[in-house]
Scaffold this active site. Structure first.
Site, PDB file in Angstrom:
ATOM      1  N   SER A 187       4.831  -5.813   1.135  1.00 34.38           N
ATOM      2  CA  SER A 187       3.789  -4.021   1.430  1.00 34.38           C
ATOM      3  C   SER A 187       5.325  -3.453   1.852  1.00 34.38           C
ATOM      4  O   SER A 187       4.811  -1.852   1.499  1.00 34.38           O
ATOM      5  CB  SER A 187       2.958  -3.901   2.032  1.00 34.38           C
ATOM      6  OG  SER A 187       2.817  -4.866   3.236  1.00 34.38           O
ATOM      7  N   HIS A 215      -1.223  -6.066  -3.074  1.00 34.49           N
ATOM      8  CA  HIS A 215      -0.485  -5.281  -3.954  1.00 34.49           C
ATOM      9  C   HIS A 215      -0.323  -4.892  -5.014  1.00 34.49           C
ATOM     10  O   HIS A 215       0.601  -4.293  -5.713  1.00 34.49           O
ATOM     11  CB  HIS A 215       0.932  -4.809  -2.958  1.00 34.49           C
ATOM     12  CG  HIS A 215      -0.030  -4.131  -1.702  1.00 34.49           C
ATOM     13  ND1 HIS A 215       0.275  -3.051  -1.169  1.00 34.49           N
ATOM     14  CD2 HIS A 215      -0.340  -4.500  -0.191  1.00 34.49           C
ATOM     15  CE1 HIS A 215      -0.061  -2.807  -0.060  1.00 34.49           C
ATOM     16  NE2 HIS A 215      -0.220  -4.038   0.735  1.00 34.49           N
ATOM     17  N   LYS A 246      -7.941  -2.368  -2.613  1.00 33.46           N
ATOM     18  CA  LYS A 246      -7.077  -1.760  -2.810  1.00 33.46           C
ATOM     19  C   LYS A 246      -7.015  -1.587  -4.350  1.00 33.46           C
ATOM     20  O   LYS A 246      -8.230  -0.500  -4.491  1.00 33.46           O
ATOM     21  CB  LYS A 246      -5.923  -2.799  -2.633  1.00 33.46           C
ATOM     22  CG  LYS A 246      -5.845  -3.182  -0.525  1.00 33.46           C
ATOM     23  CD  LYS A 246      -4.039  -3.638  -0.867  1.00 33.46           C
ATOM     24  CE  LYS A 246      -3.347  -3.695   0.295  1.00 33.46           C
ATOM     25  NZ  LYS A 246      -3.383  -4.875   0.820  1.00 33.46           N
TER      26      LYS A 246
END
Ligand SMILES: *Cc1c(COP(=O)(O)O)cnc(C)c1O
Length: 399
Positions: A187, A215, A246
């Site tokens: 990240s 991610h 996310k």
């Protein structure tokens, strides 16, 4: 008289403020989106959220959460194995498994919980877990917990360093199970793990590979199916963990996607499953709707890639040197922590919210502002942000 603990904490908090590391939250007063209303600031362009696909305020996602509140109420009022598993959890888990390409999946209250559950539940004292140096904090804590609970061995390999990993695997040939864990996308750098080589090494040394795709889910691969899809390796990774907090709606929750036996064993034995409530049905339903939206709209993922490429290239044309890469995480390295904080403050003054990160979150001397692009950003949003970068960059003598 203040107690000793209170005194110590107050002293340390004052030190945080003096060191400039004290975190003050920004209060948002709107849904997460390409632009948000920030209390005391008005509207700002957000280049710091993980809302990669813009699904957190997608009408279908909101509607699914509302309908679930009516149908199933506020929550489960039980842990899963007693009477806290609802049909919507089963539907969500089927969708998670389908999306990332594994036979089964099991949801958790967060991906933090999922990462904490896996090594400590699956390993024993004859085993070893080998973790990438830059893995997420939840993996690091999961490994520490596994060591404390099971007395398994642990090792750390240099970031994405296959030679170092191979040395550690070879040294662990006497272990019953070798579990290798990596982030799919790191990240702070936006770098993609070298999955094909990792898989080859793990096969050669008969190791189990676990990839945290928090991610990458919704971000990598033509269908947003993650790091494995990016490399044409869907179905090859043994254990995938990821977050629902996310790209997939951004509410909360996480999952482990793996074989049916792995998920069943975690259901039986993982302590965050046994002793903590499942996801609220509202969140399970909005997450499920996010996955269904993604499956029906892969063009969102294409757009995210195009927008990210556009922003990275324009930054370069302006004279910045963003880290090269293919993900929507675009860090601009500035050196000292104070430089990153100053840049972030000046950008906010221009109506663009980008977080600055310094030591110890990133290595000393590599402080950065980290831009994250969303498919929900319009070209106007990005162009306005780029104009702010240009102005602030010149002001600071960076370009
Ligand atoms: C964000 C993140 C997590 C934590 O996810 P939550 O569901 O918010 O607990 C875990 N691993 C990685 C790599 C992450 O980026």
């Amino acid at each position: 008289m203040r107690k000793p603990l209170e005194r110590r904490l107050e002293g340390e908090l004052e030190q945080f403020i003096r060191d400039g590391v004290y975190k003050r939250p920004n209060f948002l007063d709107s849904p997460q989106g390409p632009r948000v209303r920030m209390e005391g600031r008005g509207e700002v362009i957000i280049l710091s959220s993980n809302n990669y696909l813009g699904l957190s305020d997608q009408p279908e996602v909101i509607a699914a959460g509302k309908a679930a509140l009516d149908r199933w109420g506020a929550g489960t009022a039980s842990v899963r194995f007693i009477c806290g598993t609802f049909t919507v959890h089963r539907s969500l888990e089927a969708a998670c498994a389908r999306l990332v390409g594994t036979p089964a999946a099991l949801s958790f209250g967060s991906c933090w919980n999922a990462n904490e559950a896996v090594p400590g539940t699956l390993l024993g004292e004859d085993d070893i877990v080998i973790s990438d140096q830059l893995n997420h904090a939840s993996i690091i804590d999961g490994v520490r917990l596994a060591k404390a609970i099971t007395k398994c061995q642990t090792a750390v390999y240099k970031h994405a360093d296959l030679a170092d990993l191979e040395r550690k695997l070879a040294a662990a040939h006497d272990r019953r199970v070798r579990l290798v864990i990596t982030d799919g996308v790191f990240s702070m750098e936006g770098a993609i793990a070298p999955l094909p080589d990792l898989l080859d090494l793990c096969r050669k040394h008969q190791a189990v590979l676990m990839v945290d795709d928090s991610h990458a889910t919704g971000v990598l691969g033509a269908g947003g199916r993650g790091t494995a899809e990016h490399f044409g390796l869907v179905g090859e990774v043994d254990i995938i963990t990821s977050t629902l907090g996310k790209a997939l709606g951004g509410a909360a929750g996480g999952f482990v996607a793996a074989s049916a036996a792995t998920c069943d064993y975690l259901t039986q034995r993982a302590r965050p499953q046994l002793f903590s409530n499942a996801l609220p049905p509202t969140v399970a339903a909005s997450s499920l709707a996010s996955i269904e939206y993604l499956e029906a709209h892969p063009e969102r993922v294409t757009r995210l890639g195009e927008q990210s490429r556009y922003f990275r290239e324009r930054l370069r044309e302006l004279g910045f040197s963003p880290l090269p890469g293919e993900t929507p995480i675009i860090p601009v390295i500035l050196g000292e922590t104070s430089a990153a904080i100053r840049m972030s403050d000046l950008l906010l003054g221009e109506g663009v919210f980008v977080t600055g990160f310094g030591y110890p979150v990133v290595p000393q001397g590599q402080a950065r502002v980290r831009c994250q692009i969303s498919a929900a950003h319009t070209r106007e949003d990005l162009d306005q942000a780029l104009a702010a970068f240009s102005k602030v960059g010149r002001q600071l003598g960076l370009i």
